[in-house]
Design a protein around this motif. Structure first.
Motif: not given
Ligand SMILES: Nc1ncnc2c1ncn2[C@@H]1O[C@H](COP(=O)(O)OP(=O)(O)OP(=O)(O)O)[C@@H](O)[C@H]1O
Ligand SMILES: [Mg+2]
Length: 338
Positions: A52-60, A30-43
């Protein structure tokens, strides 16, 4: 032996897992993006889909490596196709289609909420034990949903009630923001509540008697007024967090318990991110009068293993998705009967 690759990109987690026969996790990345969204207070949807585009291939790649397998060893590829953010779902669905096409593998589109439910049987000895556990009542509580569902068998869902306004997770997130606790709110409120008194403030419980529906907007507004009443005084964050958590878990537990009684459920099952909440878990077990199944906290939040698990039953039944598999941002598990 059926190995399924499960892919999940419905919100802010880029996740992929390999699961054997619906229950044995070989890998779960699981690659979480929580840190990137925290500054906006939500997703922030646009950022989520780009990540997701950047992470999906390395995660698989990581998940296959960890499981020690190659695409050719898989029986199928399963992917969340709804509900969720359209742009985020598209990344997972198109990646799954590409893997399926290139490796001649069956493709299965999975309902994200069904995944949350099936997280309960990950790590079960085998899937045949599950057959003896129906009928059951599932409480699905997450960032976008709060539903009480009757399950009489696999993939058989009857919606008994749902939230009329905010989802439970959303209420946790919004009240956490009022208390200056940051995002995501659920774990932050749980932590702050550890030092607080759950009886410090009497916050409202919307029972909506005669229905299995929920409403959390009144509770949220009451929490806002309470916070505002401390304008010139130090805010008792721990006591408010504990009182809020007690109010929301009281309603979730009692209504689920009533449904279990009415429908003669053999057990209660908790699912979704809010099922990670310690007080909800404890109170449900204490008050349910029947066995309660709850996934380990790390499997309550979005992951690919739950998607692979839910897909196993569909694969067993011979179901397959076609190339026309599309994202369905508002996909439901079941429609509420009148
Ligand atoms: N310990 C906890 N206590 C309470 N809430 C929690 C806890 N951990 C996570 N949550 C809440 O769970 C939610 C996230 O759950 P999940 O990842 O299942 O939601 P989602 O996937 O965004 O929404 P959905 O599943 O409805 O599409 C957030 O609202 C978060 O605050
Ligand atoms: Mg979820």
């Amino acid at each position: 032996m059926a190995l399924i690759l499960g892919i999940e990109t419905s919100c802010d987690e880029t996740a992929a897992a390999v699961v054997e026969n619906g229950c044995k996790i070989l890998s779960n990345v699981v690659a979480s993006q929580i840190a990137m969204h925290a500054q906006y207070g939500g997703v922030f949807p646009e950022i989520a889909s780009r990540e997701h585009v950047l992470k999906i291939v390395p995660v698989i790649e990581d998940t296959l490596k960890e499981a020690g397998i190659k695409f050719k060893d898989l029986a199928a590829v399963a992917v969340t196709h709804g509900p969720g953010l359209a742009g985020s779902l598209l990344v997972g669905v198109n990646t799954a289609k590409a893997i399926s096409f290139a490796n001649d593998l069956p493709l299965l589109g999975v309902n994200h909420l069904e995944g949350h439910v099936y997280a309960n049987w990950l790590e079960a000895a085998n899937m045949t034990v599950v057959e003896k556990q129906f009928p059951l009542i599932a409480l699905i509580v997450s960032g976008g949903h709060s539903e009480i569902v009757l399950m009489r068998g696999h993939n058989d869902y009857q919606m008994l009630g749902h939230t009329l306004d905010d989802a439970a997770g959303e209420a946790f997130d919004k009240v956490a923001r009022l208390l200056g606790l940051g995002y995501p709110g659920g774990p932050a409120i749980q932590k702050a509540a550890e030092d607080g008194d759950p009886n410090a403030f009497k916050l409202p419980r919307a029972w909506l008697r005669g229905t299995y529906d929920y409403s959390f907007s009144g509770l949220k507004t009451a929490a806002l007024h309470l916070v505002q009443s401390f304008k010139d005084k130090p805010l008792p964050v721990a006591d408010i967090a504990a009182s809020f958590q007690a109010a929301i878990t009281d309603v979730l537990v009692e209504k689920t318990k009533q449904a279990a009684e009415e429908f003669g459920a053999k057990q209660i099952l908790l699912a979704g991110g809010v099922a990670a909440n310690k007080r909800l878990r404890e109170q449900m077990v204490k008050r349910a009068d029947r066995p309660v199944l709850i996934p380990p906290p790390k499997l309550c939040i979005d992951n690919g293993a739950m998607i692979a698990s839910a897909a196993w039953w569909h694969l067993e039944k011979g179901e397959r998705s076609g190339w026309d598999l599309d994202v369905l941002p508002s996909l439901q598990l079941a429609v509420k009967s009148q």
